[in-house]
Design a protein around this motif. Structure first.
Motif, PDB file in Angstrom:
ATOM      1  N   UNK A   1       0.831  -1.199   0.000  1.00 11.16           N
ATOM      2  CA  UNK A   1       0.000   0.000   0.000  1.00 11.16           C
ATOM      3  C   UNK A   1       0.858   1.238   0.000  1.00 11.16           C
ATOM      4  N   UNK A   2       0.208   2.367  -0.135  1.00 15.75           N
ATOM      5  CA  UNK A   2       0.926   3.638  -0.226  1.00 15.75           C
ATOM      6  C   UNK A   2       1.442   4.067   1.151  1.00 15.75           C
ATOM      7  N   UNK A   3       0.551   4.009   2.145  1.00 13.19           N
ATOM      8  CA  UNK A   3       0.943   4.327   3.526  1.00 13.19           C
ATOM      9  C   UNK A   3       1.568   3.072   4.138  1.00 13.19           C
ATOM     10  N   UNK A   4       1.528   2.950   5.469  1.00 15.68           N
ATOM     11  CA  UNK A   4       2.002   1.705   6.092  1.00 15.68           C
ATOM     12  C   UNK A   4       1.038   0.548   5.842  1.00 15.68           C
ATOM     13  N   UNK A   5      -0.088   0.831   5.170  1.00 15.48           N
ATOM     14  CA  UNK A   5      -1.056  -0.188   4.736  1.00 15.48           C
ATOM     15  C   UNK A   5      -1.719  -0.921   5.909  1.00 15.48           C
ATOM     16  N   UNK A   6      -1.883  -0.213   7.010  1.00 21.53           N
ATOM     17  CA  UNK A   6      -2.518  -0.761   8.217  1.00 21.53           C
ATOM     18  C   UNK A   6      -4.034  -0.886   7.961  1.00 21.53           C
ATOM     19  N   UNK A   7      -4.432  -2.048   7.448  1.00 21.41           N
ATOM     20  CA  UNK A   7      -5.818  -2.255   7.016  1.00 21.41           C
ATOM     21  C   UNK A   7      -6.813  -2.050   8.164  1.00 21.41           C
ATOM     22  N   UNK A   8      -6.421  -2.469   9.361  1.00 19.13           N
ATOM     23  CA  UNK A   8      -7.318  -2.328  10.514  1.00 19.13           C
ATOM     24  C   UNK A   8      -7.584  -0.847  10.806  1.00 19.13           C
ATOM     25  N   UNK A   9      -6.529  -0.075  10.850  1.00 16.76           N
ATOM     26  CA  UNK A   9      -6.694   1.356  11.141  1.00 16.76           C
ATOM     27  C   UNK A   9      -7.452   2.052  10.014  1.00 16.76           C
ATOM     28  N   UNK A  10      -7.222   1.625   8.776  1.00 13.26           N
ATOM     29  CA  UNK A  10      -7.954   2.223   7.650  1.00 13.26           C
ATOM     30  C   UNK A  10      -9.449   1.927   7.752  1.00 13.26           C
ATOM     31  N   UNK A  11      -9.808   0.710   8.132  1.00 12.59           N
ATOM     32  CA  UNK A  11     -11.232   0.371   8.274  1.00 12.59           C
ATOM     33  C   UNK A  11     -11.873   1.237   9.362  1.00 12.59           C
ATOM     34  N   UNK A  12     -11.129   1.458  10.439  1.00  9.06           N
ATOM     35  CA  UNK A  12     -11.638   2.300  11.538  1.00  9.06           C
ATOM     36  C   UNK A  12     -11.795   3.745  11.056  1.00  9.06           C
ATOM     37  N   UNK A  13     -10.831   4.248  10.302  1.00  7.77           N
ATOM     38  CA  UNK A  13     -10.928   5.604   9.741  1.00  7.77           C
ATOM     39  C   UNK A  13     -12.196   5.725   8.892  1.00  7.77           C
ATOM     40  N   UNK A  14     -12.434   4.734   8.035  1.00 11.30           N
ATOM     41  CA  UNK A  14     -13.597   4.803   7.156  1.00 11.30           C
ATOM     42  C   UNK A  14     -14.910   4.706   7.934  1.00 11.30           C
ATOM     43  N   UNK A  15     -14.923   3.929   9.014  1.00 14.04           N
ATOM     44  CA  UNK A  15     -16.132   3.844   9.838  1.00 14.04           C
ATOM     45  C   UNK A  15     -16.428   5.216  10.463  1.00 14.04           C
ATOM     46  N   UNK A  16     -15.399   5.866  10.969  1.00 16.77           N
ATOM     47  CA  UNK A  16     -15.580   7.184  11.601  1.00 16.77           C
ATOM     48  C   UNK A  16     -16.012   8.222  10.565  1.00 16.77           C
ATOM     49  N   UNK A  17     -15.345   8.215   9.413  1.00 20.07           N
ATOM     50  CA  UNK A  17     -15.693   9.174   8.360  1.00 20.07           C
ATOM     51  C   UNK A  17     -17.109   8.924   7.855  1.00 20.07           C
ATOM     52  N   UNK A  18     -17.442   7.652   7.682  1.00 21.50           N
ATOM     53  CA  UNK A  18     -18.780   7.303   7.200  1.00 21.50           C
ATOM     54  C   UNK A  18     -19.860   7.759   8.170  1.00 21.50           C
TER      55      UNK A  18
END
Ligand code: MG
Length: 160
Positions: A36-53
């Motif tokens: 991935x482009x960042x550190x690709x931390x899929x767990x943290x990305x899913x949490x980010x998207x839940x909060x943004x959503x």
């Protein structure tokens, strides 16, 4: 308008040799990492998207595009902190987060407490407002064959 909102997030990254494996802000001793482009931390990305959503905002790719060199190898805890700041700017604060990591390897459970602590620090939530589970995919599909790691998350936010 309801003072509380719920959001959902999902992310998946392919495993790749020779990259650090970072999940929930914790670095694992592992022969592979996530591509991935960042550190690709899929767990943290899913949490980010839940909060943004939950706040009705666009997804993580909108805020941190993979075309922007700023986010190359970025620590996803920084992205999560910026997501929380974006919510707060709009009058929202997180209430709790619950997430499930789907990974065949490595063994996640010994590191769950550390991951929860890291996510609590980044979100400003108490540790007991961070739910975190890990499961395997029982050997099925690409996740089960160790070719990818995925995460699901939900988040509740409230109007301040
Ligand atoms: Mg991602």
């Amino acid at each position: 308008m309801s003072p509380i909102r719920i959001g959902h997030g999902y992310d998946i990254h392919r495993t790749i040799a020779g990259r650090p494996l970072v999940l929930g802000g914790v670095k694992f001793d592992s022969p592979f990492g996530l591509d991935g482009h960042s550190d690709a931390d899929a767990l943290t990305h899913a949490i980010c998207d839940a909060l943004l959503g939950a706040a009705g905002l666009p997804d993580i790719g909108h805020f941190f595009p993979n075309t922007d060199a700023t986010w190359k190898n970025a620590d996803s805890q920084l992205l999560l902190q910026k997501v929380i700041a974006a919510l707060r700017e709009r009058g929202w604060s997180p209430v709790n987060v619950d997430a499930t990591l789907v990974a065949e390897q490595p063994k996640i459970s010994p590191r769950l407490a550390e991951m929860k602590s890291a996510l609590a620090r980044s979100t400003g939530l108490p540790v007991d407002a961070i739910g975190l589970k890990a499961t395997t995919n029982e050997g099925s599909d690409d996740i089960g064959r160790g070719l990818a790691i995925a995460a699901h998350a939900v988040a509740l936010i409230q109007k301040l």
